[in-house]
Design a protein around this motif. Structure first.
Motif, PDB file in Angstrom:
ATOM      1  N   SER A 262      -8.340  13.470  27.129  1.00 51.06           N
ATOM      2  CA  SER A 262      -8.460  13.302  25.682  1.00 51.06           C
ATOM      3  C   SER A 262      -7.230  12.606  25.144  1.00 51.06           C
ATOM      4  CB  SER A 262      -8.654  14.652  24.991  1.00 51.06           C
ATOM      5  OG  SER A 262      -7.551  15.499  25.234  1.00 51.06           O
TER       6      SER A 262
ATOM      7  N   PHE B 134      -6.948   9.351  24.234  1.00 53.81           N
ATOM      8  CA  PHE B 134      -6.845   7.909  24.474  1.00 53.81           C
ATOM      9  C   PHE B 134      -8.238   7.359  24.786  1.00 53.81           C
ATOM     10  CE2 PHE B 134      -7.222   7.859  29.166  1.00 53.81           C
ATOM     11  CZ  PHE B 134      -7.004   9.207  29.462  1.00 53.81           C
ATOM     12  N   THR B 135      -8.337   6.035  24.833  1.00 52.10           N
ATOM     13  CA  THR B 135      -9.618   5.382  25.128  1.00 52.10           C
ATOM     14  C   THR B 135      -9.856   5.444  26.629  1.00 52.10           C
ATOM     15  OG1 THR B 135      -9.279   3.912  23.238  1.00 52.10           O
ATOM     16  CG2 THR B 135     -10.994   3.294  24.829  1.00 52.10           C
ATOM     17  N   PHE B 136     -10.509   6.503  27.045  1.00 50.15           N
ATOM     18  CA  PHE B 136     -10.648   6.836  28.464  1.00 50.15           C
ATOM     19  C   PHE B 136     -11.222   5.679  29.276  1.00 50.15           C
ATOM     20  CE2 PHE B 136     -11.060   9.621  32.019  1.00 50.15           C
ATOM     21  CZ  PHE B 136     -12.271   9.327  32.628  1.00 50.15           C
ATOM     22  N   SER B 137     -12.253   5.047  28.759  1.00 50.99           N
ATOM     23  CA  SER B 137     -12.965   4.025  29.539  1.00 50.99           C
ATOM     24  C   SER B 137     -12.090   2.806  29.839  1.00 50.99           C
ATOM     25  CB  SER B 137     -14.225   3.592  28.788  1.00 50.99           C
ATOM     26  OG  SER B 137     -13.885   3.044  27.527  1.00 50.99           O
ATOM     27  N   ALA B 138     -10.985   2.653  29.160  1.00 47.88           N
ATOM     28  CA  ALA B 138     -10.139   1.472  29.328  1.00 47.88           C
ATOM     29  C   ALA B 138      -9.086   1.619  30.415  1.00 47.88           C
ATOM     30  CB  ALA B 138      -9.461   1.126  28.009  1.00 47.88           C
ATOM     31  N   TYR B 139      -8.954   2.810  30.973  1.00 45.54           N
ATOM     32  CA  TYR B 139      -7.846   3.084  31.897  1.00 45.54           C
ATOM     33  C   TYR B 139      -8.319   3.476  33.285  1.00 45.54           C
ATOM     34  CZ  TYR B 139      -4.616   3.030  27.981  1.00 45.54           C
ATOM     35  OH  TYR B 139      -3.860   2.642  26.905  1.00 45.54           O
TER      36      TYR B 139
ATOM     37  N   ASN C 283     -17.565   8.128  31.727  1.00 47.52           N
ATOM     38  CA  ASN C 283     -16.886   7.657  30.522  1.00 47.52           C
ATOM     39  C   ASN C 283     -17.457   8.265  29.249  1.00 47.52           C
ATOM     40  OD1 ASN C 283     -15.119   6.039  31.982  1.00 47.52           O
ATOM     41  ND2 ASN C 283     -16.439   4.231  31.846  1.00 47.52           N
TER      42      ASN C 283
ATOM     43  N   ASN D 231     -15.571  11.547  29.137  1.00 50.25           N
ATOM     44  CA  ASN D 231     -14.120  11.484  29.347  1.00 50.25           C
ATOM     45  C   ASN D 231     -13.696  12.392  30.502  1.00 50.25           C
ATOM     46  OD1 ASN D 231     -14.097   9.768  27.190  1.00 50.25           O
ATOM     47  ND2 ASN D 231     -12.715  10.978  25.928  1.00 50.25           N
TER      48      ASN D 231
END
Length: 112
Positions: free
Chosen positions: A25, A27-32, A73, A76
């Motif tokens: 949680s 942050f933009t999980f799918s981007a990392y 995603n 998360n």
């Protein structure tokens, strides 16, 4: 703020299986890319598996063919399915984002 919370560790016999989960949680999980690391007593913390945003995976040689990393995603979540566990897999397992953020760790003990 970034939070990573692992769960699913425990005591298992050699040859058994465990599934670790990491709830992310803040942050933009799918981007990392996300990774699992482990640290045995007196040893350095080593990467076990990594999954990139597009789904590409990398594994340590010691776990290839036995462990599978995956991510959801929408939820998360990142997972580590561990099969054919060996005593040498005993360690604290950590979820990480970019080796900057870490969870609290979950203990995995493989013993008869």
């Amino acid at each position: 703020q970034v939070q990573l919370v692992e769960s699913g560790g425990g005591l298992v016999q050699p040859g058994g299986s465990l599934r670790l989960s990491c709830a992310a949680s803040g942050f933009t999980f799918s981007a990392y890319a996300m990774a699992w690391y482990r640290q045995a007593p007196g040893q350095q913390r080593d990467m076990v598996a990594r999954i990139w945003p597009g789904g590409t995976t990398n594994y340590a040689d010691s776990v290839k063919g036995r462990f599978t990393i995956s991510r959801d995603n929408a939820k998360n979540m990142v997972y580590l399915q561990m099969n054919s566990l060996e005593p040498d897999d005993t360690a604290v397992y950590y979820c990480s984002r970019s080796t900057t953020y870490w969870g609290q760790g979950t203990q995995v003990t493989v013993s008869a």
